[in-house]
Scaffold this motif. Structure first.
Motif, PDB file in Angstrom:
ATOM      1  N   LEU A  11      -6.685 -25.825 -21.186  1.00  0.00           N
ATOM      2  CA  LEU A  11      -5.398 -25.351 -20.662  1.00  0.00           C
ATOM      3  C   LEU A  11      -5.573 -24.711 -19.283  1.00  0.00           C
ATOM      4  O   LEU A  11      -4.952 -23.685 -18.974  1.00  0.00           O
ATOM      5  N   HIS A  14      -2.973 -22.921 -17.090  1.00  0.00           N
ATOM      6  CA  HIS A  14      -2.397 -21.668 -17.590  1.00  0.00           C
ATOM      7  C   HIS A  14      -3.333 -20.478 -17.389  1.00  0.00           C
ATOM      8  O   HIS A  14      -2.984 -19.353 -17.741  1.00  0.00           O
ATOM      9  N   GLY A  25      -4.139 -14.097 -23.551  1.00  0.00           N
ATOM     10  CA  GLY A  25      -2.708 -14.333 -23.612  1.00  0.00           C
ATOM     11  C   GLY A  25      -1.941 -13.046 -23.838  1.00  0.00           C
ATOM     12  O   GLY A  25      -2.487 -11.945 -23.706  1.00  0.00           O
ATOM     13  N   VAL A  49       1.250 -16.014 -26.739  1.00  0.00           N
ATOM     14  CA  VAL A  49       1.529 -16.953 -25.656  1.00  0.00           C
ATOM     15  C   VAL A  49       0.263 -17.001 -24.815  1.00  0.00           C
ATOM     16  O   VAL A  49      -0.212 -15.971 -24.342  1.00  0.00           O
ATOM     17  N   GLY A  51      -2.510 -17.959 -21.795  1.00  0.00           N
ATOM     18  CA  GLY A  51      -2.574 -17.945 -20.345  1.00  0.00           C
ATOM     19  C   GLY A  51      -2.786 -16.527 -19.852  1.00  0.00           C
ATOM     20  O   GLY A  51      -2.514 -15.567 -20.570  1.00  0.00           O
ATOM     21  N   PRO A  55       4.055 -13.998 -19.342  1.00  0.00           N
ATOM     22  CA  PRO A  55       5.152 -14.948 -19.542  1.00  0.00           C
ATOM     23  C   PRO A  55       6.456 -14.488 -18.895  1.00  0.00           C
ATOM     24  O   PRO A  55       6.737 -13.291 -18.807  1.00  0.00           O
ATOM     25  N   GLU A  59      10.020 -18.128 -20.998  1.00  0.00           N
ATOM     26  CA  GLU A  59       8.886 -18.467 -21.872  1.00  0.00           C
ATOM     27  C   GLU A  59       8.888 -17.607 -23.131  1.00  0.00           C
ATOM     28  O   GLU A  59       8.567 -18.092 -24.213  1.00  0.00           O
ATOM     29  N   TYR A  91       7.099 -24.893 -22.948  1.00  0.00           N
ATOM     30  CA  TYR A  91       6.913 -24.345 -21.605  1.00  0.00           C
ATOM     31  C   TYR A  91       5.475 -23.878 -21.386  1.00  0.00           C
ATOM     32  O   TYR A  91       4.908 -24.095 -20.349  1.00  0.00           O
ATOM     33  N   ARG A  92       4.949 -23.159 -22.368  1.00  0.00           N
ATOM     34  CA  ARG A  92       3.556 -22.702 -22.335  1.00  0.00           C
ATOM     35  C   ARG A  92       2.951 -22.910 -23.710  1.00  0.00           C
ATOM     36  O   ARG A  92       3.654 -22.921 -24.711  1.00  0.00           O
ATOM     37  N   TRP A  94       1.035 -21.848 -27.086  1.00  0.00           N
ATOM     38  CA  TRP A  94       0.905 -20.630 -27.866  1.00  0.00           C
ATOM     39  C   TRP A  94       0.075 -20.915 -29.089  1.00  0.00           C
ATOM     40  O   TRP A  94      -0.147 -22.054 -29.468  1.00  0.00           O
ATOM     41  N   TRP A 116      -3.394 -29.073 -28.346  1.00  0.00           N
ATOM     42  CA  TRP A 116      -2.987 -28.533 -27.052  1.00  0.00           C
ATOM     43  C   TRP A 116      -3.127 -29.586 -25.970  1.00  0.00           C
ATOM     44  O   TRP A 116      -2.248 -29.741 -25.131  1.00  0.00           O
ATOM     45  N   PHE A 120      -0.040 -30.908 -23.932  1.00  0.00           N
ATOM     46  CA  PHE A 120      -0.075 -30.545 -22.522  1.00  0.00           C
ATOM     47  C   PHE A 120       0.028 -31.787 -21.649  1.00  0.00           C
ATOM     48  O   PHE A 120       0.683 -31.778 -20.627  1.00  0.00           O
TER      49      PHE A 120
END
Length: 124
Positions: A11, A14, A25, A49, A51, A55, A59, A91-92, A94, A116, A120
């Motif tokens: 990912l 992110h 995250g 979430v 990244g 967010p 998100e 959107y993202r 999780w 993922w 993605f």
């Protein structure tokens, strides 16, 4: 390779190099490991979430927790004894915080990486 490195590689978009590298995250809820353990034992691991950039409102809404307003930044050190498995992608990406076991680290985490990656790379 450590599971977090595998997750970040999968990912990469992110995990922005201009944000802290140790952030896994964000969640809206408890940062208490005992709460995570109880949730994992009940089969509903705490949602996160993924990244290292906080967010946006959009998100958080997509994750279904925009109303909570109790944002916690989760770093890799906070997850000692836990791992993240696939929870969704809106959107993202999780995931769920679950207890790290050999079974989870083998099949479940590998399946999570595949999910993922598939979501993605899929056109939205």
């Amino acid at each position: 390779m450590h599971w977090f490195e595998r997750l970040k590689n999968c990912l990469a978009l992110h995990y922005d190099p201009s944000f802290p590298k140790d952030v896994v995250g964000f969640l809206q809820g408890s940062q208490d490991r005992n709460v995570w353990l109880k949730m994992a034992e009940a089969g509903s691991g705490q949602m996160l979430v993924l990244g290292n950039r906080p967010p946006s409102s959009k998100e958080w809404e997509a994750a279904g927790v925009a109303q909570r307003h109790n944002i916690q930044e989760i770093k890799i050190k906070d997850l000692n004894g836990f791992v993240i498995v696939y929870g969704g992608f809106m959107y993202r990406p999780w995931g769920h915080i679950v207890v790290s076991t050999s079974g989870i680290m083998g099949d479940a985490f590998s399946a999570s990486i595949q999910s993922w990656t598939r979501n993605f790379m899929s056109p939205k």
